[in-house]
Design an enzyme around this catalytic site. Sequence first.
Site, short mmCIF file in Angstrom:
data_model
loop_
_atom_site.label_atom_id
_atom_site.label_comp_id
_atom_site.label_asym_id
_atom_site.label_seq_id
_atom_site.Cartn_x
_atom_site.Cartn_y
_atom_site.Cartn_z
N ASN A 87 28.89 37.68 20.57
CA ASN A 87 29.68 37.79 21.80
C ASN A 87 28.89 38.35 22.99
O ASN A 87 29.24 38.08 24.14
CB ASN A 87 30.89 38.69 21.50
CG ASN A 87 31.58 39.17 22.76
OD1 ASN A 87 32.38 38.45 23.37
ND2 ASN A 87 31.25 40.38 23.20
N TYR A 153 23.29 30.23 32.88
CA TYR A 153 24.48 30.54 32.05
C TYR A 153 25.03 29.26 31.42
O TYR A 153 25.32 29.22 30.22
CB TYR A 153 25.53 31.21 32.94
CG TYR A 153 26.73 31.75 32.21
CD1 TYR A 153 26.69 32.98 31.57
CD2 TYR A 153 27.92 31.03 32.17
CE1 TYR A 153 27.81 33.48 30.91
CE2 TYR A 153 29.04 31.52 31.51
CZ TYR A 153 28.98 32.74 30.89
OH TYR A 153 30.09 33.22 30.24
P1 NAD Z 1 31.65 42.21 29.46
O1 NAD Z 1 30.60 42.37 30.50
O2 NAD Z 1 33.02 42.73 29.74
O3 NAD Z 1 31.13 42.79 28.07
C1 NAD Z 1 29.90 42.35 27.56
C2 NAD Z 1 29.35 43.40 26.62
O4 NAD Z 1 28.08 42.90 26.14
C3 NAD Z 1 29.06 44.73 27.31
O5 NAD Z 1 29.53 45.80 26.52
C4 NAD Z 1 27.54 44.75 27.45
O6 NAD Z 1 26.97 46.06 27.40
C5 NAD Z 1 27.13 43.92 26.23
N1 NAD Z 1 25.79 43.34 26.39
C6 NAD Z 1 25.26 42.75 27.50
N2 NAD Z 1 24.01 42.37 27.26
C7 NAD Z 1 23.72 42.74 25.99
C8 NAD Z 1 22.57 42.63 25.18
N3 NAD Z 1 21.43 42.09 25.64
N4 NAD Z 1 22.62 43.12 23.91
C9 NAD Z 1 23.76 43.69 23.44
N5 NAD Z 1 24.87 43.83 24.16
C10 NAD Z 1 24.85 43.37 25.43
O7 NAD Z 1 31.70 40.62 29.17
P2 NAD Z 1 32.90 39.71 28.59
O8 NAD Z 1 33.58 39.11 29.75
O9 NAD Z 1 33.67 40.46 27.57
O10 NAD Z 1 32.05 38.54 27.90
C11 NAD Z 1 31.83 38.50 26.51
C12 NAD Z 1 31.33 37.11 26.15
O11 NAD Z 1 32.29 36.12 26.54
C13 NAD Z 1 30.02 36.71 26.84
O12 NAD Z 1 29.23 35.95 25.95
C14 NAD Z 1 30.49 35.86 27.99
O13 NAD Z 1 29.51 34.96 28.43
C15 NAD Z 1 31.66 35.14 27.34
N6 NAD Z 1 32.62 34.62 28.31
C16 NAD Z 1 33.30 35.44 29.16
C17 NAD Z 1 34.17 34.89 30.07
C18 NAD Z 1 34.98 35.74 31.02
O14 NAD Z 1 35.70 35.17 31.86
N7 NAD Z 1 34.94 37.06 30.95
C19 NAD Z 1 34.36 33.51 30.13
C20 NAD Z 1 33.64 32.70 29.25
C21 NAD Z 1 32.78 33.26 28.34
#
Ligand code: NAD
Length: 258
Positions: A87, A153
Amino acid sequence: MSADRKPVALVTGAADGIGWAIARRFAAAGCRVALADLAEERVRERAWELGREHLALAADVAEEAAVVRMVGGTLEHFGRLDMLVNNAGIGDPQRPTLEQDAATFDRILAVHLRGTFTASREAARAMAESGGGAILNLASIAGLTGLPRRNAYGAAKAGIVAMTRGMACEWAGQGIRVNAIAPGYVRTALVAKLEAEGRLDGARIRRRIPMGRLAEPEELAEAAWFLCSPAASYVTGTVLSVDGGWMAFGDSGDASAG
Ligand code: NAD
């Protein structure tokens, strides 16, 4: 169920957003959860909040050695690994492609794509030895359709979709299922930051979503749990859109108007 028979799930990026919601959902379903994140202190607080039987791990998933330690640490602590959720992720600065620098591009690919590859490889070794498991990858609508200024991305997420399908076919014989979810826009810090910085127009996005709203992280966690749970025992290599209808909408204008 005795503690040592409870399934073990490793969730990356578990300190915040969708990852934290997934960690909570898997724990509620009876898993022992290893929460891994770059944010060391925050992930420790989260694991503590979840309860004593869970584990916090500091790891940058872009670093191969850190990923090897992360999976090794989970196995050492719990003695097994049944589920992996890839994730952890970072947003794209959403610069015009002509202004994108290669270092930013590489970092985004390393976190999303290389992180998913190395963690899956390490986890699958252990899962194959213990008779199987489930891997879930976080893709995105950005990996399924064209979004401008998301060159890194979008490429990373499209790569995750391809890797999900390839690994699912490669490891099916070892009892390892590999699936992905493709969220639309989810109400997390990642999206709030883009909106606050003026890099994302929230009102316009909401109008483009047939359901007229962003997803809650918990709605992604439900889909994640379904795909990792025995309820999805015959599901592998699939990419489940959890996007309020974003991918289904092909008209122009206001999608939520019906
Ligand atoms: P977020 O920023 O709220 O949380 C992401 C977490 O990942 C954070 O705790 C951060 O510290 C951790 N992180 C970042 N880089 C890291 C690394 N190199 N190693 C370990 N941990 C790391 O993000 P989110 O919105 O919860 O997104 C989670 C996943 O869902 C991601 O892969 C994102 O691309 C995907 N996603 C999110 C959305 C959205 O709208 N929020 C949409 C599509 C996909």
